[in-house]
Motif scaffolding. Structure first.
Motif, PDB file in Angstrom:
ATOM      1  N   PHE A 221       0.820  -1.203   0.000  1.00 21.30           N
ATOM      2  CA  PHE A 221       0.000   0.000   0.000  1.00 21.30           C
ATOM      3  C   PHE A 221       0.859   1.259   0.000  1.00 21.30           C
ATOM      4  O   PHE A 221       0.704   2.139  -0.839  1.00 21.30           O
ATOM      5  CB  PHE A 221      -0.903  -0.021   1.238  1.00 21.30           C
ATOM      6  CG  PHE A 221      -1.765   1.202   1.396  1.00 21.30           C
ATOM      7  CD1 PHE A 221      -3.017   1.260   0.812  1.00 21.30           C
ATOM      8  CD2 PHE A 221      -1.325   2.284   2.151  1.00 21.30           C
ATOM      9  CE1 PHE A 221      -3.820   2.386   0.966  1.00 21.30           C
ATOM     10  CE2 PHE A 221      -2.117   3.410   2.310  1.00 21.30           C
ATOM     11  CZ  PHE A 221      -3.371   3.461   1.722  1.00 21.30           C
ATOM     12  N   ARG A 225       1.143   4.189  -2.828  1.00 26.50           N
ATOM     13  CA  ARG A 225       0.739   5.547  -2.473  1.00 26.50           C
ATOM     14  C   ARG A 225       1.873   6.533  -2.748  1.00 26.50           C
ATOM     15  O   ARG A 225       1.678   7.567  -3.396  1.00 26.50           O
ATOM     16  CB  ARG A 225       0.362   5.567  -0.996  1.00 26.50           C
ATOM     17  CG  ARG A 225      -0.208   6.857  -0.527  1.00 26.50           C
ATOM     18  CD  ARG A 225      -0.597   6.753   0.940  1.00 26.50           C
ATOM     19  NE  ARG A 225      -0.403   8.051   1.547  1.00 26.50           N
ATOM     20  CZ  ARG A 225      -1.291   9.014   1.453  1.00 26.50           C
ATOM     21  NH1 ARG A 225      -2.429   8.814   0.804  1.00 26.50           N
ATOM     22  NH2 ARG A 225      -1.033  10.185   1.987  1.00 26.50           N
ATOM     23  N   SER A 253      -5.490   5.796  -2.873  1.00 28.26           N
ATOM     24  CA  SER A 253      -5.443   6.648  -1.693  1.00 28.26           C
ATOM     25  C   SER A 253      -4.764   7.978  -2.003  1.00 28.26           C
ATOM     26  O   SER A 253      -5.192   9.041  -1.547  1.00 28.26           O
ATOM     27  CB  SER A 253      -4.728   5.900  -0.565  1.00 28.26           C
ATOM     28  OG  SER A 253      -4.071   6.781   0.290  1.00 28.26           O
ATOM     29  N   SER A 256      -7.138  10.173  -3.912  1.00 31.86           N
ATOM     30  CA  SER A 256      -8.186  10.766  -3.091  1.00 31.86           C
ATOM     31  C   SER A 256      -7.640  11.931  -2.272  1.00 31.86           C
ATOM     32  O   SER A 256      -8.328  12.930  -2.052  1.00 31.86           O
ATOM     33  CB  SER A 256      -8.840   9.675  -2.236  1.00 31.86           C
ATOM     34  OG  SER A 256      -8.654   9.917  -0.873  1.00 31.86           O
TER      35      SER A 256
ATOM     36  N   MET B 276      -4.188  -1.551   8.090  1.00 27.75           N
ATOM     37  CA  MET B 276      -5.156  -0.953   7.191  1.00 27.75           C
ATOM     38  C   MET B 276      -5.916   0.204   7.828  1.00 27.75           C
ATOM     39  O   MET B 276      -6.358   1.123   7.140  1.00 27.75           O
ATOM     40  CB  MET B 276      -6.143  -2.056   6.793  1.00 27.75           C
ATOM     41  CG  MET B 276      -6.767  -1.883   5.453  1.00 27.75           C
ATOM     42  SD  MET B 276      -7.833  -3.310   5.137  1.00 27.75           S
ATOM     43  CE  MET B 276      -6.593  -4.569   4.871  1.00 27.75           C
ATOM     44  N   TRP B 279      -4.579   3.555   7.046  1.00 28.39           N
ATOM     45  CA  TRP B 279      -4.656   4.102   5.694  1.00 28.39           C
ATOM     46  C   TRP B 279      -5.499   5.378   5.717  1.00 28.39           C
ATOM     47  O   TRP B 279      -6.528   5.447   6.399  1.00 28.39           O
ATOM     48  CB  TRP B 279      -5.314   3.100   4.736  1.00 28.39           C
ATOM     49  CG  TRP B 279      -4.497   1.883   4.479  1.00 28.39           C
ATOM     50  CD1 TRP B 279      -3.267   1.587   4.994  1.00 28.39           C
ATOM     51  CD2 TRP B 279      -4.861   0.779   3.649  1.00 28.39           C
ATOM     52  NE1 TRP B 279      -2.836   0.378   4.534  1.00 28.39           N
ATOM     53  CE2 TRP B 279      -3.786  -0.143   3.708  1.00 28.39           C
ATOM     54  CE3 TRP B 279      -5.970   0.486   2.853  1.00 28.39           C
ATOM     55  CZ2 TRP B 279      -3.809  -1.351   3.002  1.00 28.39           C
ATOM     56  CZ3 TRP B 279      -5.996  -0.713   2.146  1.00 28.39           C
ATOM     57  CH2 TRP B 279      -4.926  -1.615   2.222  1.00 28.39           C
ATOM     58  N   GLU B 280      -5.077   6.342   4.920  1.00 29.65           N
ATOM     59  CA  GLU B 280      -5.765   7.629   4.909  1.00 29.65           C
ATOM     60  C   GLU B 280      -7.237   7.481   4.571  1.00 29.65           C
ATOM     61  O   GLU B 280      -8.080   8.190   5.115  1.00 29.65           O
ATOM     62  CB  GLU B 280      -5.089   8.565   3.893  1.00 29.65           C
ATOM     63  CG  GLU B 280      -3.730   9.056   4.325  1.00 29.65           C
ATOM     64  CD  GLU B 280      -2.665   7.961   4.304  1.00 29.65           C
ATOM     65  OE1 GLU B 280      -2.949   6.862   3.778  1.00 29.65           O
ATOM     66  OE2 GLU B 280      -1.562   8.202   4.816  1.00 29.65           O
ATOM     67  N   SER B 281      -7.537   6.552   3.685  1.00 33.88           N
ATOM     68  CA  SER B 281      -8.921   6.405   3.264  1.00 33.88           C
ATOM     69  C   SER B 281      -9.777   5.723   4.327  1.00 33.88           C
ATOM     70  O   SER B 281     -10.999   5.737   4.251  1.00 33.88           O
ATOM     71  CB  SER B 281      -8.989   5.611   1.959  1.00 33.88           C
ATOM     72  OG  SER B 281      -8.205   4.449   2.084  1.00 33.88           O
TER      73      SER B 281
END
Lengths: 332, 332
Positions: A221, A225, A253, A256, B276, B279-281
């Motif tokens: 991830f 990112r 991510s 967004s 997880m 994570w920003e989202s």
DNA sequence: CACAGCCTTGCAACCGATTGCAAACTAGAC
DNA sequence: GTCTAGTTTGCAATCGGTTGCAAGGCTGTG
């Protein structure tokens, strides 16, 4: 401590051979002794020592399962499938977590010490030579998610990564993306190299395409990112092929963060089709890799190697297909 | 096939004992014979058969790692840590995937057949009796993520789930939520039961609170999503304690379907603090469970049991704390 | 040089099973 | 009742190591 053959034999009033034979398929025992033995065994709570018997039979039913991929969520699915498939056939997974080790010597030695009947290398990043080392040491091996080849040195089960690269490029092109990018995994991973090659091959056939590419440090991830953030800073392409779903999710991510809508402002296509990609909040368009079939085939191959260790190496390659969800713009 | 002690002995011109002794720590061998043996061993590529030696030493260094949690992303972290911690100490993880099995008999039998030195039950849903079955069969066991108890029957390492329930209720209350809900895991999971109990205990102390509760079929994304969708249909509470991060993420997905903003329209607090959640989202406010410490402590305990199998059972319980992120409204 | 004491070494038994072989048993045919 | 053929059984060797024990080798001392 533990109950042994001898004690059962004594209690049942028979020889040790008789006891051994009642517990081995297809051995000759009369119903009478069998029942005497079974009664005694039940009474003592006996069950045969698998390791002791392995000494004479040469079979342990232990299978080494080697991986360096303990950070990608897709591997939870992979481990689940592998451990179940092995168990169903009476085989026992002995795990090796390579972490950052890329040299096979240690794992080979360890698995030989434990006399595993075979090894499964489950990694899309390790080179064929890694799996080969097991073969050379006399350990039957299958390389799952390994590099496909027309003449593999060991059994390989997986997908054609080059073709997946092509497929991604075609897909982006067919959606009308012109400036496209490859955001791949670690540069030394065989899967990333192959996907890149296929991608570029297809790009070169289409002069209208303009391409950028960058590799990510890992299939993770954070790496996805980071790379996408950098792309955005430098001026991004219109659509990206990310080498893997978890990279894609990292990239999403980043988008967004910048208020960009995937599929509308920037296109993303991944690879794997892991469970998470189906989540409504992710909704990732991706290339489906048939994990279940791959794993079943791998374990099939393991079983066949147990029967015939000299089996001629073969590659079992499964087709992939694009799963359309929401991160590419619709076909024109 | 494989090189044996005998062949090395022959080549080195010494007895089998001499060879065995050069490979066992602290045995008496002269430097001269040792070097002869080592030379011969290197030449033949010999390494001792761990299973054969286990027969006399009674130690295999195999550790059964039993779990039913192959679908929660947190378990990828758990497996990674466990396999690494075990390997670092020269122990080998033999995996048992329980899938939906809740009866210990099969796993116990299998692990006894393979003479594992100890077993680790890694599950927050299985009851203490499950781990006890290993103990009763003479297999030293630690139950990681097991139900904490003041007088455990076997070694338990984990957190105080009741206290976590209280903590969640206090946190929601302190943020000014009045109508709150518990969206827990499977009703027969010990962790879900305990978290629920703590939650309700704290609620009952505060008459201003009004509470709804529902259980989810599993600790999974889908289950969390389903339950939250249903809550939304029936008229939701203001803030929820979800029994687990993956449930929380499922719930967040349901909120987003309805255009609701977590932390603004509805509050969510999870438990685990898995990667997880950062994570920003996702940005989930959650109760941190110190996985790494728990696993290290579990493996420590395994090692200590190997030294002293009669070791008095103990519970090692680690404190948790709230990690503030974006899914609860700010404190007033 | 003789002797005590410690190190090193090999012998042989053992760990818990399997298995080829020959003896003992069984059943059936005459 | 005898003979044959097929089963069942136990003996003993073996798998790849470990380990207690006693014999043999070495060192140093008197």
């Amino acid at each position: 401590m533990s109950v042994t053959l001898k004690e059962v034999a004594a209690l049942a009033g028979v020889s040790r051979s008789a006891v051994s034979r009642t517990f081995t398929e297809g051995a000759s025992v009369s119903p009478k002794t069998r029942s005497k033995v079974e009664k005694a065994a039940a009474e003592l709570g006996y069950s045969p020592n698998a390791l002791a018997s392995s000494l004479t039979t040469g079979r342990t039913k232990l299978i080494g399962l080697i991986s360096n991929n303990f950070h990608n969520p897709i591997f939870l699915e992979v481990f689940d499938q592998f451990t179940r498939a092995l168990q169903e056939r009476g085989l026992r997974p002995l795990i090796v977590n390579l972490t950052d080790e890329t040299e096979p010597t240690n794992s080979v030695r360890m698995l030989r010490q434990y006399s595993v009947d075979a090894a499964i290398v489950a990694s899309s990043t390790l080179p064929p030579s890694f799996a080969k080392a097991f073969h050379d040491a006399g350990v039957p091996v299958v390389h799952t998610f390994g590099r496909s080849a027309t003449s593999p040195e060991v059994h390989v089960v997986g997908i054609d990564n080059v073709e997946c690269g092509r497929m991604a490029a075609r897909e982006l092109s067919s959606r009308g993306y012109r400036r496209i990018g490859y955001l791949g995994g670690p540069q030394d991973a065989t899967s990333a190299m192959d996907r890149y090659r296929g991608f570029m091959e297809e790009v070169e056939k289409r002069p209208e395409l303009e391409v950028t590419h960058c590799f990510a440090g890992a299939y993770s991830f954070e790496a996805g990112r980071e790379e996408m953030l950098q792309q955005l800073a430098e001026g991004p392409a219109e659509g990206y092929f990310c080498g893997d779903d978890i990279l894609s999710i990292g990239a999403l991510s980043a988008l967004s963060d910048h208020g960009l809508k995937p599929g509308k402002d920037i296109g993303i296509i991944g690879l794997n089709d892991m469970e998470m990609s189906r989540w409504e909040s992710v909704d990732l368009t991706t290339i489906h890799q048939p994990i279940k079939q791959i794993i079943t085939a791998s374990v099939d191959l393991v079983e066949e190697m147990l029967k015939d260790p000299e089996r001629y190496p073969e590659a079992r390659i499964f087709p992939c297909r694009v799963i359309e969800r929401g991160t590419l713009r619709p076909r024109p």
